[in-house]
Design a protein around this motif. Structure first.
Motif: not given
Length: 287
Positions: A224-241, A273-278
């Motif tokens: 789950l942590a790695d999936v979240t990282r992949a999504l965060v890195d591609r979201s454009g919202a990286k700094e916020k979450v 929670s981080a994933s939902r936010r991103l």
């Protein structure tokens, strides 16, 4: 029509099998793959196994084995295999295969065909219900599916399926691969954003099912942590979450040795929670 560059249609694919401690299954998986007429060279990347995985693969014959001296993770093994595939067969599509499919790997032909005939740039195998007890609670799958949907507009059936065939152009467009267990999510997002056509293909495949013990839950927390990282890195919202997700990832990596059920729940909750936010942050930035 695909926005990716095209090349002359190949007649076969290169199979890449990332493997760690799969001595009991890798030989059967290779033998089954070799029965598929559209599969050419087979590359096994032994990702720091402590058993005889590499030796069994070599004994099977007709297989190229590449070794990592230490365990570097699935994404690193896939990257190594993809690089070797480019050397052996430039421009040829790559089929990624999990090492534990055993005889069911012989059913991967329908996953290969759409890429070879130019109908898709990436295919993803959709597996039937798996044999035997086990499986998680769906948190990682939902996180991956919702994140992909919000970032690309496409909703996958099985976002974490590791059985994928990609044209060389699609694979190159997705490099570098997302790290760790986020590699499949990263591939899907990156190929779609590059203009690639992605097709899910039902396929009768069976593999080892992860259980629900503490070790398995710790694995899912890391996943789950790695999936979240992949999504965060591609979201454009990286700094916020990223700060919150990063804290969860660090906690997840320490779980396996401690066997802490409560800590596993806290990590899962934090990363979810981080994933939902991103996902909410990234929805309006979809291309």
């Amino acid at each position: 029509m695909s926005a990716l560059p095209s090349s002359p249609r190949p007649l076969e694919v290169v199979a890449v099998i990332p493997a760690k401690d799969e001595e009991a299954r890798i030989g059967i998986t290779i033998a089954a793959l070799e029965q598929i007429g559209s599969v050419g060279p087979v590359i096994v990347v032994d990702d720091g196994s402590t058993d005889q995985t590499a030796a069994v693969a070599e004994w099977t014959g007709g297989v190229e084995v590449v070794r990592h001296n230490r365990n570097r993770g699935k994404a690193a093994a896939m990257t190594t295999g993809a690089a070797r595939a480019a050397e052996l067969a430039p421009g040829v599509p790559v089929l990624f295969v999990d090492a534990d499919l055993e005889s069911s790997a012989g059913n991967l032909g329908p996953v290969v065909e759409p890429v070879l005939i130019g109908e898709a740039d990436m295919t993803i195998a959709v597996l039937p219900p798996q044999r035997g007890p086990g499986g998680g609670f769906g948190i990682v799958v939902r996180t991956a599916r919702d994140g992909i949907r919000r970032l690309t507009g496409w909703t996958p059936t099985q976002p974490l399926s590791g059985q994928r065939c990609l044209s060389r152009e699609a694979l190159d467009a997705a490099l570098p691969l997302a790290s760790g267990w986020g590699v499949e999510v990263g591939l899907t997002v990156d190929v779609l954003r590059a203009g690639g056509r992605v097709l899910e293909v039902p396929c009768e495949l069976h593999h080892r099912v992860t259980g629900r013990d503490l070790r398995s839950q710790a694995h899912r927390a890391r996943q789950l942590a790695d999936v979240t990282r992949a999504l965060v890195d591609r979201s454009g919202a990286k700094e916020k979450v990223f700060a919150r997700a990063g804290m969860a990832m660090r906690g997840a990596r320490g779980l396996a040795g401690r066997g802490a059920r409560g800590a596993a729940r806290r990590v899962t909750t934090a990363v979810s929670s981080a994933s939902r936010r991103l996902s909410r942050e990234g929805e309006d930035q979809r291309p």
